[in-house]
Design an enzyme around this catalytic site. Structure first.
Site, PDB file in Angstrom:
ATOM      1  N   LEU A 159      18.690  -6.541   6.166  1.00  0.00           N
ATOM      2  CA  LEU A 159      19.672  -6.383   5.085  1.00  0.00           C
ATOM      3  C   LEU A 159      21.089  -6.483   5.645  1.00  0.00           C
ATOM      4  O   LEU A 159      21.367  -5.991   6.743  1.00  0.00           O
ATOM      5  CB  LEU A 159      19.458  -5.038   4.401  1.00  0.00           C
ATOM      6  CG  LEU A 159      18.112  -4.951   3.662  1.00  0.00           C
ATOM      7  CD1 LEU A 159      17.742  -3.508   3.366  1.00  0.00           C
ATOM      8  CD2 LEU A 159      18.148  -5.776   2.375  1.00  0.00           C
ATOM      9  N   HIS A 207       8.890   3.019   8.895  1.00  0.00           N
ATOM     10  CA  HIS A 207       8.697   2.098  10.014  1.00  0.00           C
ATOM     11  C   HIS A 207       7.489   2.564  10.824  1.00  0.00           C
ATOM     12  O   HIS A 207       7.357   3.762  11.108  1.00  0.00           O
ATOM     13  CB  HIS A 207       9.954   2.090  10.890  1.00  0.00           C
ATOM     14  CG  HIS A 207       9.844   1.137  12.034  1.00  0.00           C
ATOM     15  ND1 HIS A 207       9.916  -0.233  11.869  1.00  0.00           N
ATOM     16  CD2 HIS A 207       9.627   1.346  13.354  1.00  0.00           C
ATOM     17  CE1 HIS A 207       9.755  -0.821  13.036  1.00  0.00           C
ATOM     18  NE2 HIS A 207       9.576   0.109  13.950  1.00  0.00           N
ATOM     19  N   MET A 248      10.278  -6.971   4.096  1.00  0.00           N
ATOM     20  CA  MET A 248      10.438  -7.649   5.379  1.00  0.00           C
ATOM     21  C   MET A 248      11.688  -8.516   5.419  1.00  0.00           C
ATOM     22  O   MET A 248      11.635  -9.725   5.671  1.00  0.00           O
ATOM     23  CB  MET A 248       9.187  -8.491   5.671  1.00  0.00           C
ATOM     24  CG  MET A 248       7.901  -7.703   5.667  1.00  0.00           C
ATOM     25  SD  MET A 248       7.909  -6.355   6.858  1.00  0.00           S
ATOM     26  CE  MET A 248       7.667  -7.293   8.355  1.00  0.00           C
ATOM     27  N   ASP A 301      16.078  -0.766  11.772  1.00  0.00           N
ATOM     28  CA  ASP A 301      15.130   0.319  12.064  1.00  0.00           C
ATOM     29  C   ASP A 301      15.803   1.483  12.793  1.00  0.00           C
ATOM     30  O   ASP A 301      15.321   1.986  13.822  1.00  0.00           O
ATOM     31  CB  ASP A 301      13.932  -0.211  12.865  1.00  0.00           C
ATOM     32  CG  ASP A 301      13.133  -1.212  12.049  1.00  0.00           C
ATOM     33  OD1 ASP A 301      13.060  -1.059  10.820  1.00  0.00           O
ATOM     34  OD2 ASP A 301      12.590  -2.164  12.637  1.00  0.00           O
ATOM     35  N   SER A 351       0.830  -1.215   0.000  1.00  0.00           N
ATOM     36  CA  SER A 351       0.000   0.000   0.000  1.00  0.00           C
ATOM     37  C   SER A 351       0.864   1.264   0.000  1.00  0.00           C
ATOM     38  O   SER A 351       0.477   2.283  -0.583  1.00  0.00           O
ATOM     39  CB  SER A 351      -0.977  -0.003   1.171  1.00  0.00           C
ATOM     40  OG  SER A 351      -0.306   0.209   2.386  1.00  0.00           O
TER      41      SER A 351
HETATM   42  C1  GRF Z   1       3.880  -0.655   6.778  1.00  0.00           C
HETATM   43  O1  GRF Z   1       3.236  -0.522   8.007  1.00  0.00           O
HETATM   44  C2  GRF Z   1       5.310  -0.194   6.870  1.00  0.00           C
HETATM   45  O2  GRF Z   1       5.499   0.844   7.770  1.00  0.00           O
HETATM   46  C3  GRF Z   1       6.001  -1.432   7.392  1.00  0.00           C
HETATM   47  O3  GRF Z   1       5.367  -2.499   6.757  1.00  0.00           O
HETATM   48  C4  GRF Z   1       4.048  -2.120   6.372  1.00  0.00           C
HETATM   49  C5  GRF Z   1       3.949  -2.328   4.894  1.00  0.00           C
HETATM   50  O4  GRF Z   1       2.667  -2.107   4.393  1.00  0.00           O
HETATM   51  N1  GRF Z   1       7.422  -1.341   7.169  1.00  0.00           N
HETATM   52  P1  GRF Z   1       2.436  -2.017   2.819  1.00  0.00           P
HETATM   53  O5  GRF Z   1       3.011  -3.302   2.215  1.00  0.00           O
HETATM   54  O6  GRF Z   1       3.135  -0.801   2.312  1.00  0.00           O
HETATM   55  O7  GRF Z   1       0.950  -1.959   2.653  1.00  0.00           O
END
Ligand code: GRF
Length: 215
Positions: A93, A109, A90, A145, A13
């Site tokens: 790295l 984050h 996810m 992070d 998203s």
């Molecule tokens: C988001 O909450 C972002 O902050 C975190 O993972 C989520 C990813 O959501 N790192 P999307 O795939 O961008 O919908």
């Protein structure tokens, strides 16, 4: 125009918000490619529908982190991006990967860093009873992070909040601050000085977004 490559792992998203901002003429970048480490990432379809080159490199097919990161970097570097954007990517790295993209690797984050790095940020915010929670866009360093903060958005934690309600309200803010941070990068309004982000003078008061719910 600066070129970006977006890395995703799932829903995408935030990537979608970047595509929408670019289509609306509010984000002057060329989104050269979207790369996922998961073949089933929903965001890959969204990217392809938007006419953006979409690749996946399945991390499970590599012997280890370094091997995957090397393949990922090779794929990214084909596009010679000015900026690599982690949008729900996810994966931890490797240090070599992060150093290769020093100053041109951004992450979003879902917490007000340095509070709550890592996973389950909303659950941990509820457990700690914090009154303010939010999200952070930052340059990436080898520490998870962590890194120079570009912009943060804050929301109140309300008595009836759940992990899901916090995640939903913070996502709305994420979709505002990520395009904003990348726009500043694209317009050369961000500089890194001694491990901190400096904004150009005209932006001095704009790097914190307080949700209107916070009074
Ligand atoms: C988001 O909450 C972002 O902050 C975190 O993972 C989520 C990813 O959501 N790192 P999307 O795939 O961008 O919908």
């Amino acid at each position: 125009m600066k070129k970006i490559v977006i890395l995703i792992s799932g829903r995408g998203s935030n990537m979608e918000a970047l595509i929408a901002a670019s289509d609306a003429g509010q984000l002057p970048v060329n989104i050269a490619a979207v790369i996922s480490n998961r073949p089933d990432a929903k965001g890959l379809e969204t990217a392809a529908r938007a006419g953006i080159t979409a690749h996946f490199i399945d991390h499970k097919t590599f012997a280890g982190r370094e091997a995957f990161d090397a393949a990922l970097a090779e794929c990214i570097d084909q596009f010679s991006p000015d900026l690599v954007v982690l949008a729900g990517f996810m994966r931890i790295l490797s240090e070599g990967f992060v150093r290769h993209y020093a100053g041109r690797l951004m992450n979003i984050h879902p917490s007000l860093l340095p509070s709550f790095p890592g996973l389950h940020t909303h659950q941990r915010a509820l457990e700690e009873g914090v009154r303010i929670h939010g999200c952070t866009v930052h340059f990436v360093t080898p520490t998870l992070d962590h890194g120079p903060v570009i912009i943060q958005a804050a929301i109140p934690v309300l008595d009836g909040d759940t992990e899901e309600s916090l995640a939903a309200r913070i996502l709305v803010q994420e979709h505002k601050v990520y395009p904003q941070a990348i726009r500043w990068f694209a317009e050369d309004k961000l500089t890194l000085e001694n491990g901190r982000v400096r904004l150009s003078a005209d932006l001095a008061d704009t790097a914190v977004l307080i949700s209107p719910e916070v009074r």
